[in-house]
Design an enzyme around this catalytic site. Structure first.
Site, short mmCIF file in Angstrom:
data_model
loop_
_atom_site.label_atom_id
_atom_site.label_comp_id
_atom_site.label_asym_id
_atom_site.label_seq_id
_atom_site.Cartn_x
_atom_site.Cartn_y
_atom_site.Cartn_z
N GLU A 187 0.80 -1.23 0.00
CA GLU A 187 0.00 0.00 0.00
C GLU A 187 0.84 1.28 0.00
OE1 GLU A 187 -3.56 0.06 2.45
OE2 GLU A 187 -3.24 -2.03 3.00
N ASP A 197 -8.60 4.11 4.62
CA ASP A 197 -9.10 2.85 5.15
C ASP A 197 -9.68 2.03 4.01
OD1 ASP A 197 -11.45 1.16 6.44
OD2 ASP A 197 -10.02 1.59 8.03
N HIS A 244 -10.59 4.14 18.80
CA HIS A 244 -11.50 3.13 19.33
C HIS A 244 -10.96 2.54 20.63
CE1 HIS A 244 -13.49 2.00 15.22
NE2 HIS A 244 -14.16 2.94 15.86
N TYR A 247 -7.68 -3.94 16.47
CA TYR A 247 -6.32 -4.50 16.46
C TYR A 247 -5.45 -3.65 17.36
CZ TYR A 247 -5.83 -0.96 12.75
OH TYR A 247 -5.86 0.21 12.02
N HIS A 304 -3.79 3.42 16.50
CA HIS A 304 -4.20 4.05 15.25
C HIS A 304 -5.33 5.03 15.53
CE1 HIS A 304 -6.62 0.40 15.80
NE2 HIS A 304 -7.57 0.99 15.09
N HIS A 352 -8.63 7.22 13.71
CA HIS A 352 -9.57 7.23 12.60
C HIS A 352 -9.89 8.68 12.21
CE1 HIS A 352 -10.74 2.92 13.33
NE2 HIS A 352 -10.24 3.25 14.52
#
Length: 269
Positions: A117, A137, A200, A205, A209, A211
């Protein structure tokens, strides 16, 4: 199941999502080769089934293959239970559970190391301590801004979740907050005031990270029982350096989640 060359069946997860309508194509949708079947009419109100032409019937499809039992459980419809997790619960129940599970993060490391990516990277701060990579995402196909969705993946690998954050991580979080908004405004023309920026807890996971979603998009996991706004996280840590090692956090656990069973065994549910 998907049948491989050997004839054996292997589980896969296929996620079908109707992409948002393009405003400029609504008129075309109602005129061009569109089939309407009347279902009900009552005075001025009518209800139809509409069958659009193929070029206006896009369905975004995500495939997870081969899928583990964890993937299958994640995407099955389940009842959800809310649990209040204290710091003591985290240390005695949640953390040991996380450490006992084999949550693969190889796909995250592939992005950070540009093994996958790399062409999708929107922005990178290469600092190993306070840097991150910003990528779209997989839930966003980038063909419209209505469901804009990007993820900031931190370079630091020891920070698993909100529970690990202290005032030491404020430079990292502030970089994500500032640079993430600047990069999205520059690339996609969406200002920070139209973004929902959050973490979150519990995360899906365990590699920290953040969002970034369009404010008008009802993104999965953006509800109050799971989403923690990054601006609030920064303010909380600036006020109390160990804020997230003190307070109880609400966690949403599915009925088949083994972590819920651990909480039940400990008498916490």
């Amino acid at each position: 199941q998907v049948t491989g060359p050997s004839g054996d069946g292997t589980d896969a997860v296929v996620i079908l999502e109707k992409t948002p309508f393009h405003e400029e194509k609504v008129l075309e949708l109602l005129k061009k080769h569109t089939k309407l079947e009347l279902q009900m009419r009552n005075d001025i109100y009518s209800m139809y089934h509409l069958y659009p032409p193929p070029e206006l019937s896009e369905i975004k499809t995500t495939v997870v293959y081969p899928a583990t039992e964890k993937h299958l459980q994640k995407y099955m419809r389940q009842d959800v239970h809310l649990v209040r997790e204290t710091w003591e619960d985290y240390e005695s129940i949640t953390l040991p559970f996380i450490q006992s599970q084999s949550f693969s993060l190889q796909w995250v490391y592939n992005i950070l190391e540009k093994k996958a990516e790399a062409d999708r990277i929107v922005h990178e701060n290469p600092d190993p301590s306070d840097g991150f990579v910003l990528v779209p995402d997989l839930k966003w196909n980038q063909s419209q801004l209505d469901d804009l969705y990007l993820i900031a993946l931190v370079h630091r690998r020891e920070v698993k979740s909100l529970r690990d954050l202290t005032a030491e991580h404020l430079p990292l979080l502030r970089n994500i907050w500032r640079e993430g908004q600047e990069a999205i405004a520059k690339r996609f023309g969406v200002p920070g005031s139209r973004l929902r920026i959050y973490l979150h807890y519990l995360p899906s996971y365990y590699h920290l990270h953040v969002h970034f979603t369009a404010l008008g998009y009802d993104a999965p996991g953006s509800s109050v029982e799971r989403a923690h706004l990054l601006a609030d996280v920064i303010d909380n840590l600036a006020t109390d350096s160990v804020y997230y090692q003190k307070r109880a956090l609400t966690v949403a656990l599915r009925a088949d989640d083994l972590l819920l069973k651990r909480f039940q065994e400990a008498g916490r549910v």
